[in-house]
Design a protein around this motif. Structure first.
Motif, mmCIF file in Angstrom:
data_model
loop_
_atom_site.group_PDB
_atom_site.id
_atom_site.type_symbol
_atom_site.label_atom_id
_atom_site.label_comp_id
_atom_site.label_asym_id
_atom_site.label_seq_id
_atom_site.Cartn_x
_atom_site.Cartn_y
_atom_site.Cartn_z
ATOM 1 N N ARG A 171 -35.230 20.107 -1.832
ATOM 2 C CA ARG A 171 -36.375 19.802 -0.960
ATOM 3 C C ARG A 171 -37.471 19.058 -1.725
ATOM 4 N N LYS A 172 -37.690 19.458 -2.974
ATOM 5 C CA LYS A 172 -38.695 18.779 -3.801
ATOM 6 C C LYS A 172 -38.315 17.319 -4.020
ATOM 7 N N LEU A 173 -37.033 17.065 -4.259
ATOM 8 C CA LEU A 173 -36.556 15.694 -4.458
ATOM 9 C C LEU A 173 -36.806 14.850 -3.207
ATOM 10 N N ALA A 174 -36.539 15.438 -2.047
ATOM 11 C CA ALA A 174 -36.729 14.700 -0.795
ATOM 12 C C ALA A 174 -38.188 14.341 -0.587
ATOM 13 N N LYS A 175 -39.056 15.303 -0.811
ATOM 14 C CA LYS A 175 -40.455 15.099 -0.477
ATOM 15 C C LYS A 175 -41.214 14.319 -1.552
ATOM 16 N N GLU A 176 -40.889 14.546 -2.825
ATOM 17 C CA GLU A 176 -41.636 13.895 -3.893
ATOM 18 C C GLU A 176 -41.031 12.563 -4.314
ATOM 19 N N GLN A 177 -39.699 12.446 -4.231
ATOM 20 C CA GLN A 177 -39.053 11.203 -4.630
ATOM 21 C C GLN A 177 -38.504 10.428 -3.436
ATOM 22 N N HIS A 178 -38.771 10.916 -2.244
ATOM 23 C CA HIS A 178 -38.402 10.224 -1.001
ATOM 24 C C HIS A 178 -36.897 9.997 -0.909
ATOM 25 N N LYS A 179 -36.130 11.016 -1.297
ATOM 26 C CA LYS A 179 -34.679 10.953 -1.167
ATOM 27 C C LYS A 179 -34.258 11.466 0.216
ATOM 28 N N LEU A 180 -33.148 10.961 0.718
ATOM 29 C CA LEU A 180 -32.527 11.505 1.915
ATOM 30 C C LEU A 180 -31.455 12.484 1.438
ATOM 31 N N ILE A 181 -31.615 13.752 1.765
ATOM 32 C CA ILE A 181 -30.694 14.797 1.309
ATOM 33 C C ILE A 181 -29.878 15.313 2.493
ATOM 34 N N LEU A 182 -28.556 15.205 2.395
ATOM 35 C CA LEU A 182 -27.646 15.775 3.391
ATOM 36 C C LEU A 182 -26.724 16.748 2.677
ATOM 37 N N PHE A 183 -26.759 18.029 3.063
ATOM 38 C CA PHE A 183 -25.889 18.995 2.393
ATOM 39 C C PHE A 183 -25.242 19.930 3.402
ATOM 40 N N SER A 184 -23.998 20.285 3.119
ATOM 41 C CA SER A 184 -23.286 21.212 3.982
ATOM 42 C C SER A 184 -23.372 22.611 3.401
ATOM 43 N N SER A 185 -23.336 23.592 4.280
ATOM 44 C CA SER A 185 -23.396 24.983 3.830
ATOM 45 C C SER A 185 -22.959 25.902 4.954
ATOM 46 N N HIS A 186 -22.356 27.030 4.591
ATOM 47 C CA HIS A 186 -22.082 28.075 5.572
ATOM 48 C C HIS A 186 -23.254 29.046 5.666
ATOM 49 N N ASP A 187 -24.126 29.006 4.681
ATOM 50 C CA ASP A 187 -25.221 29.964 4.588
ATOM 51 C C ASP A 187 -26.462 29.419 5.287
ATOM 52 N N TRP A 188 -26.351 29.195 6.593
ATOM 53 C CA TRP A 188 -27.432 28.552 7.316
ATOM 54 C C TRP A 188 -28.687 29.401 7.387
ATOM 55 N N ARG A 189 -28.563 30.734 7.344
ATOM 56 C CA ARG A 189 -29.749 31.588 7.477
ATOM 57 C C ARG A 189 -30.689 31.431 6.287
ATOM 58 N N LEU A 190 -30.132 31.153 5.124
ATOM 59 C CA LEU A 190 -30.967 30.868 3.960
ATOM 60 C C LEU A 190 -31.362 29.396 3.953
ATOM 61 N N ALA A 191 -30.398 28.526 4.237
ATOM 62 C CA ALA A 191 -30.639 27.084 4.128
ATOM 63 C C ALA A 191 -31.673 26.590 5.129
ATOM 64 N N LYS A 192 -31.803 27.245 6.291
ATOM 65 C CA LYS A 192 -32.755 26.760 7.292
ATOM 66 C C LYS A 192 -34.179 26.789 6.778
ATOM 67 N N GLU A 193 -34.441 27.588 5.749
ATOM 68 C CA GLU A 193 -35.791 27.631 5.187
ATOM 69 C C GLU A 193 -36.132 26.338 4.453
ATOM 70 N N PHE A 194 -35.139 25.514 4.161
ATOM 71 C CA PHE A 194 -35.375 24.349 3.317
ATOM 72 C C PHE A 194 -35.039 23.027 4.011
ATOM 73 N N ALA A 195 -34.375 23.076 5.150
ATOM 74 C CA ALA A 195 -33.949 21.846 5.832
ATOM 75 C C ALA A 195 -34.923 21.464 6.938
ATOM 76 N N ASP A 196 -35.049 20.155 7.160
ATOM 77 C CA ASP A 196 -35.869 19.647 8.266
ATOM 78 C C ASP A 196 -35.027 19.502 9.525
ATOM 79 N N LYS A 197 -33.776 19.064 9.340
ATOM 80 C CA LYS A 197 -32.898 18.799 10.470
ATOM 81 C C LYS A 197 -31.544 19.460 10.267
#
Length: 307
Positions: free
Chosen positions: A181-207
């Protein structure tokens, strides 16, 4: 939009995902979820043009990926696979330096500015004490950070990670996701990641891109989760220590989604605001403010405009 999927049929002889429509911009963090076998990895390979589309188009900066060379794709996209082969005789510094060789033949020595950038990335990932350690001797968490470091040295605007938190304990999952998330916001990267652990990951994803029944559902995290009952499971917890929550009056899951959205996107004190969920609408009030919002995207835009 930097990455766009337009009316795409994704799969092999028959589609795993039909008529997919989605897009992402630089600075977005997107979570790709879905059950095993629904086509998540195939979708990633289609973005990389390793698996050609059956129909439709995927474009990067308005250029069809099928028209890009392998080198051009590598310059645009860095990829981290969960089952990456670990070079046994490579150190952390060796692996992270590899990302620069998309720009040079392997027999070239890196330039001074490249070596400086490698050192800065090692420091950013808190891997200084391991820079000369062989990869085979690293913990799973530090090994994953090293592979992310290699992706960063490619200097690509898009970073795609296939199950980056697999086999990691909760502490290291949070560390990795905070880094992304820091990379996306501070370095303007587009981050796409897959995960089964959506309940934790939702805290960090925008979409979220959610693959189900051969369809790709895409949108802001909280809106997509609320549209799919199977994804709802209340587990409110705080990951942003600087966040001061507003008053929220809503059913438990709606409250969880709003809390997650606000602490993820806002560092300031929001305690002067009140949120009331009534008949499908959020009523926001406080300090002479009164606003009615239908979606979480509307809420986000409204709060951004009052700060």
């Amino acid at each position: 939009m930097y990455l766009k999927i337009n009316q795409a049929d994704i799969g092999y002889k028959t589609p795993l995902i039909s008529n997919a429509e989605a897009d992402l911009s630089l600075g977005d963090v997107c979570l790709l979820i879905g059950n095993n076998g629904v086509g998540k990895t195939t979708l990633i390979k289609s973005i990389l043009h390793q698996t050609p589309l059956l129909n439709g188009q995927i474009s990067i900066q308005n250029k069809n990926v099928k028209d890009l060379s392998v080198k051009e794709i590598a310059e645009n996209i860095s990829i981290v696979f969960s089952k990456a082969v670990v070079p046994q005789n490579y150190t952390v510094e060796d692996l992270i330096s590899l990302g620069k060789y998309i720009y040079y033949p392997y027999y070239f020595e890196l330039k001074k500015k490249d070596k400086t950038e490698v050192s800065e990335i090692i420091n950013e990932l808190d891997l200084n004490q391991y820079k000369n350690v062989l990869l085979k001797n690293l913990s799973d968490g530090n090994l994953q950070k090293a592979f992310i470091g290699r992706a960063l040295t490619q200097s690509s605007p898009i970073i795609i990670l296939d199950e980056p938190t697999t086999h990691l304990d909760e502490k290291n999952k949070i560390i990795i996701l905070k880094i992304l998330r820091k990379l996306a916001k501070e370095q303007h990267k587009l981050i796409l990641f897959s995960s089964h652990d959506w309940r934790l990951a939702k805290e960090f994803a925008d979409k979220i891109w959610y693959v189900k029944d051969q369809q790709l559902y895409s949108g802001i995290v909280e809106d997509i989760l609320l549209q799919h009952e199977e994804l709802t499971n209340v587990s409110l917890f705080k990951v942003n220590e600087n966040f001061v929550a507003p008053k929220i009056s809503a059913p438990p899951f709606h409250k969880e989604m709003l809390y997650s959205l606000l602490q993820k996107n806002f560092q300031k004190d929001l305690s002067y605001l009140s949120f009331d969920f009534n008949n499908g609408f959020w009523i926001i009030s406080g300090k002479q403010l009164h606003q009615q919002c239908k979606s979480f995207e509307e809420i986000t835009n409204f709060i951004k405009n009052i700060h």
